[in-house]
Write a protein that holds these residues in place. Structure first.
Motif, PDB file in Angstrom:
ATOM      1  N   ARG A  42       0.806  -1.223  -0.023  1.00 16.70           N
ATOM      2  CA  ARG A  42       0.054   0.020   0.104  1.00 16.70           C
ATOM      3  C   ARG A  42       0.860   1.216  -0.162  1.00 16.70           C
ATOM      4  N   THR A  45       2.279   1.609  -3.431  1.00 19.15           N
ATOM      5  CA  THR A  45       1.343   2.031  -4.604  1.00 19.15           C
ATOM      6  C   THR A  45       1.081   3.481  -4.386  1.00 19.15           C
ATOM      7  N   GLU A  46       0.983   4.178  -3.024  1.00 17.56           N
ATOM      8  CA  GLU A  46       0.649   5.584  -2.805  1.00 17.56           C
ATOM      9  C   GLU A  46       1.833   6.356  -3.302  1.00 17.56           C
ATOM     10  N   TRP A  48       4.289   5.589  -5.756  1.00 16.60           N
ATOM     11  CA  TRP A  48       4.141   5.570  -7.192  1.00 16.60           C
ATOM     12  C   TRP A  48       3.025   6.232  -7.922  1.00 16.60           C
ATOM     13  N   ASP A  49       1.780   6.417  -7.167  1.00 17.19           N
ATOM     14  CA  ASP A  49       0.586   7.153  -7.536  1.00 17.19           C
ATOM     15  C   ASP A  49       0.968   8.658  -7.625  1.00 17.19           C
ATOM     16  N   GLU A  50       1.715   8.840  -6.634  1.00 15.75           N
ATOM     17  CA  GLU A  50       1.928  10.578  -6.339  1.00 15.75           C
ATOM     18  C   GLU A  50       3.200  10.723  -7.420  1.00 15.75           C
ATOM     19  N   ASP A  52       3.360   9.297 -10.070  1.00 14.48           N
ATOM     20  CA  ASP A  52       2.726   9.429 -11.643  1.00 14.48           C
ATOM     21  C   ASP A  52       1.945  10.876 -11.634  1.00 14.48           C
ATOM     22  N   ARG A  53       1.334  11.091 -10.873  1.00 11.45           N
ATOM     23  CA  ARG A  53       0.650  12.571 -10.601  1.00 11.45           C
ATOM     24  C   ARG A  53       1.665  13.773 -11.050  1.00 11.45           C
TER      25      ARG A  53
END
Length: 67
Positions: A42, A45-46, A48-50, A52-53
């Motif tokens: 988790r 993922t958080e 990597w998502d940041e 990506d943003r």
């Protein structure tokens, strides 16, 4: 001895009682690391998502590139 986290049962397993590859995360060096597998996934993922943003918005600058 490697440890594995079974995503179906929520149990830590060893090579002696390990389930199919599709059901486990790992290997991990310690039983404690395996027990934290979902928490670590988790967190990753958080992060990597940041990333990506930031990348998609054009504001990616980690300070490692020179002009």
């Amino acid at each position: 001895m490697p440890y594995w986290y079974n995503v179906d049962t929520g149990q830590v397993e060893t090579d002696d009682n390990r389930s199919q590859d599709a059901n486990v995360l790992g290997p991990y060096a310690t039983e404690q690391d395996a027990a934290r597998a979902l928490e670590k996934a988790r967190e990753n993922t958080e992060r990597w998502d940041e990333e990506d943003r930031r990348w998609n918005s054009g504001s990616w600058d980690d300070g490692t590139l020179e002009d």
